[in-house]
Design an enzyme around this catalytic site. Structure first.
Site, PDB file in Angstrom:
ATOM      1  N   ASP A 141       0.863  -1.168   0.000  1.00 45.64           N
ATOM      2  CA  ASP A 141       0.000   0.000   0.000  1.00 45.64           C
ATOM      3  C   ASP A 141       0.910   1.232   0.000  1.00 45.64           C
ATOM      4  OD1 ASP A 141      -2.368   1.655   0.446  1.00 45.64           O
ATOM      5  OD2 ASP A 141      -1.720   1.777   2.527  1.00 45.64           O
TER       6      ASP A 141
ATOM      7  N   ASP B 192      -0.296   4.979   0.953  1.00 43.61           N
ATOM      8  CA  ASP B 192      -0.581   6.001   1.959  1.00 43.61           C
ATOM      9  C   ASP B 192      -0.316   5.491   3.370  1.00 43.61           C
ATOM     10  OD1 ASP B 192      -1.389   7.375  -0.237  1.00 43.61           O
ATOM     11  OD2 ASP B 192      -3.517   7.395   0.243  1.00 43.61           O
TER      12      ASP B 192
END
Length: 265
Positions: free
Chosen positions: A18, A20
């Site tokens: 991922d 963020d």
């Protein structure tokens, strides 16, 4: 000597990250929006509205379809009517201005560890694929999967191709990559900060919670998953509810944005 030192590729294992708060501190869409705001893509009012929607969705973990649709529309409004080549070029500049110094060194080191073992490393994020690809390229990773915006004759239409790369969508994308590349999911790794990514994390044999929210931390502990936390001041996450976290995030975003605006004037 060079042949002896060459790492043999791992054809069955890969790592999925991922972006963020996992690879990068904060929300990549917000960093992108700040850069586009400086270039007069939209008004201050637009970015304030979009910042709140993105941060509330990101931090509070709201899964309400209507709210997700609003967040998606706001993100697309940033680029509708602009050329793909324009965003790709600006994305390189925005990475240097707003993102390069936000990369978590610890997570970056993990990604490099996988590369050094001959494994492919993909970013998988709800952010626009254009900016996700810039981040992956700058970090020397294999590639990126992100939210895809439709365009006609090289101009963005303001519509999506498919859905946002979020939640179960990430797990679906990883399955497709695994089938295409001949990966064995039990040999693969996944890294995220958010309980929204449990479908992705649960899919692989080696999940890891990075800078996790409270729900993911609890799930990781109960399932014996690895946890890595590179934050120096986890002041709110462990003591407040989701509403408090969302409020602090929104306030922090406004302070950053106000500082950016004041610098321009």
């Amino acid at each position: 000597m060079e042949t002896a030192l060459t790492t043999q590729p791992d054809l069955t294992g890969a790592a999925f990250f991922d972006v963020d708060n996992t690879i990068m501190q904060g929300a990549s869409i917000f960093h992108l929006a700040r850069g586009l705001h400086r270039r007069k893509f939209f008004t201050t009012r637009d970015i304030l509205k979009a910042t709140w929607q993105q941060m509330y969705f990101r931090v509070a973990g709201v899964e309400d379809p209507e709210h997700i649709a609003k967040a998606r529309s706001s993100a697309l409004a940033f680029i509708a009517g602009h050329r793909v080549s324009e965003l790709e070029e600006i994305g390189e500049e925005i990475f240097d201005e707003n993102m390069a110094h936000k990369i978590w060194p610890g997570t970056r080191a993990i990604a490099q560890w996988h590369l050094d073992r001959g494994q492919r490393v993909w970013l998988i994020t709800a952010a626009p694929i254009e900016i996700a690809s810039v981040i992956a390229r700058r970090l020397g990773l294999t590639g990126a999967l992100g939210t895809v915006s439709a365009h006609v004759d090289g101009v963005y239409t303001g519509e999506l191709v498919g859905e946002m790369m979020h939640g179960e969508g990430k797990a679906t994308a990883i399955r497709e990559i695994a089938e295409r590349e001949g990966l064995i999911l039990a040999n693969c790794y996944a890294y995220s900060d958010s309980s929204n990514d449990l479908p992705m994390l649960s899919l692989v044999g080696h999940p890891c919670a990075v800078n996790p929210d409270s729900a993911l931390r609890a799930h990781a502990k109960s399932n014996g998953w690895r946890i890595r936390d590179y934050r120096t001041g986890r002041k709110v996450a462990l003591v407040g509810g989701k509403g408090a976290v969302a409020a602090v995030a929104a306030a922090g975003s406004w302070r950053v944005l106000r500082h950016s605006i004041n610098k321009r004037h």
